[in-house]
Design an enzyme around this catalytic site. Sequence first.
Site, PDB file in Angstrom:
ATOM      1  CD  GLU A 261      -2.683   1.378   2.488  1.00 21.35           C
ATOM      2  OE1 GLU A 261      -3.359   2.417   2.639  1.00 21.35           O
ATOM      3  OE2 GLU A 261      -2.696   0.432   3.289  1.00 21.35           O
TER       4      GLU A 261
ATOM      5  CG  ASN B 121      -5.117   5.048   1.049  1.00 17.59           C
ATOM      6  OD1 ASN B 121      -6.053   4.440   1.535  1.00 17.59           O
ATOM      7  ND2 ASN B 121      -3.846   4.733   1.305  1.00 17.59           N
TER       8      ASN B 121
ATOM      9  CD  GLU C 180      -6.133   0.561   0.316  1.00 14.86           C
ATOM     10  OE1 GLU C 180      -6.155   1.361   1.287  1.00 14.86           O
ATOM     11  OE2 GLU C 180      -5.393  -0.444   0.289  1.00 14.86           O
TER      12      GLU C 180
ATOM     13  CG  ASP D 200      -8.769   2.251   3.638  1.00 13.67           C
ATOM     14  OD1 ASP D 200      -8.580   1.278   4.381  1.00 13.67           O
ATOM     15  OD2 ASP D 200      -7.968   3.203   3.558  1.00 13.67           O
TER      16      ASP D 200
ATOM     17  CD  GLU E 178      -6.223  -0.372   6.858  1.00 15.43           C
ATOM     18  OE1 GLU E 178      -5.543   0.275   6.049  1.00 15.43           O
ATOM     19  OE2 GLU E 178      -7.231   0.089   7.420  1.00 15.43           O
TER      20      GLU E 178
END
Length: 553
Positions: free
Chosen positions: A311, A366, A398, A428, A485
Site C-alpha cells: 500500500e 488511497n 482504496e 477502506d 489493517e
Amino acid sequence: MLERFRGHFLAVRDPKNDVIVLGIAITSLLLFVAAAGTIFPQIIKAWHGGATKPDLVLANALLLNIALILLGWSRYKALMLELAERCASEEEAKRQANTDPLTGCLNRRSFIPATSALLEQARDSARVLALFQIDLDNFKQINDLHGHKLGDTVLLTASQRLADELPRDAVLARLGGDEFACVITYGRHEQLRIDQLAERLVEVVSQPIEILGGAIEMTLSMGIASSARLELSDDPAIACDELMHKADIAMYQAKKQGKNRLFWFEPSMEFELKFRGELEAGIRRGLKNGEFIPYYEQQIDLDTGELVGFEMLARWQSPELGLVGPDIFIPISEEIGAIEELSRKLMIQALEHAKMWHPRITLSVNVSPIQLRDPWFAQKLLKLLVEHNFPASRLEIEITESSLHENIGMVRSTITSLRNQGIRVSLDDFGTGYSSLAQLRSLPFDRLKIDRSFVRELKHSGAGGKLVSAIISMGADLELPVTAEGIENDFILASLRKLGRLKGQGYHYGRPEPAEQVTKRLADLNMLADHRDDQDDADFGPGKVTDSSQKAG
C-alpha cells in the site's frame, strides 16, 4: 455616473450664480421702491380725474421691476427646491455607500469607523468592547442547491434574527458574502451576559428557515474577541483592525472544530493559524520541489505468509520539518485545492517504482473524497496507467467509507468505470463510516479493509473483536475478500487466522519503507521484475516474510 452628478450639483451651486440672482433681486426692489414713489401718486390722481397723465417711462419701469421681482422669486424658489432635492439625493447616496443594500446593515466601509467610535466611547466610560465575527456555515451549498434568490432570503433572515437579539446600542454589519460582524459594549464584570448573548445568537440564527413549504437548515460559526483581554493600539482605527483579526481567528477555530459553535479568541489560536499558513506555503513549495515521496507498507497473505502487495502511503520530506506524516498535510492539501496535484505526483512515482517489482505484486493507492467528486477521475487515472505502461490489473484503489455519504451516485459511477478498466476497488476503513448492507450490495467493491482500530481490539476480549469476526463473516457471505489493517503482534495475527482467509498489514511485518528499501527487500526475496527470466514462472512464488530477518526495522 456619481461623478457626473456631483459635477452638475456643483455647477448649480456656483456662488457666482447666487450673487447675480441676489443682485438682480435687490436692484429690482430698489427700482421698484423709487419708481413706485413717483408713479403711484400720478396714477391715483389720474384715476380721480386729474389732467396730468402718468409718466409712461416710469410706468413701464415699474412693470419691469415687478416682472423682475417675480422672476427672481420664482428662481429663488426653484433653487431652494433643487437644493433640497440635491441634498436628499446626496444623503441617499451617502446612506447607500455606508449600508448593505440587501440587509440594510452597515457595510465593511462604515463598520470600522463605527467600531472605532465605540472604542473611544468605551475607553472614556471605562467599558470594554466585544466584537463578534459571524459566518454562515455551508452557505455556498445553499446557494448552489436553491439558487441565489433563496440565498438572499437566507442572508436577510439571518441579519434580521441577529438584529432582533442584539442590544439597541450594538453595531451590526454585513462584511460581505455570508460574513457578518457586530460590536457590543459591556462592563468588565458582565462577561456572563456576553456569553449568554453569544450562545443565544448561535441558537436563534441556526433555526431552520421555512421557505416554499420546506425548510432550509442553517448554522453559523462565531468568533469573539474582547478589548478586555487584549493589549490594543491607542489608535482606535488600528485597534478595530486588531479586534476584527482576532475575532476572525476565533471564528476560523469554530469552523475547524466542526462549525455551528462559538469560540473566544486565545493567543494559542493565532500561533496555530500562523503555523497553518506556514504549512500551506510549505506544501505548495514542496509540490514544486518534489518533496512528497511514496512510502510502502507490506500486504501479506496471512495463511501462507507470502508478500502479495504494497500500500502506498504519502510522506513529506520537508527541509524544515523533517519527515511529515499524511495526517498533517493531507487535510490541508484537500482544503487548499492541492490534493489532486499531490496525488498525481505520488501516483507517477509509485507506478514507476512498482514496474520494478514482480508483476504478481499489487499496488494499493488511497484516493481522497475530493478526487471522487471529479467526474473525470477514472479517465485521468487510466491515462496515467497508459502513459507509464502499468497494467490496470495490478492497481487497487482504496476508497474510504466516509466518501460514500457525499455523493453515492458519483461514487458508484466512478467505481464502475475503474472496474471496467480492470482496476480493483476496495472499501477502506470499513466499520468507521456506518455503511449499510444495501450500499455494499449495490456498489461493486472488490475488497473490504477492516479499520485498524477494530483489529487492535482483538488483544482484548471486547466488542471490537466481535465486530471483526462479523465483518469477516459478512465479507464471506458477499464474496468480498477482506484485508485486516493494524496487525501489531503474533497474538492478533493468530486470532485473525482463526477467523478466515485474509490479507493483512501492520507493524508486525515492518514499518512503511521508502522505495529504495522496498527494492532491496524484493531483491533479497528474488521478487524484482529483472528476475522473471531467471526462473520458470510456474516455479516462481512470492517470498515469505514470516522470518523476523525479513521484517523492516
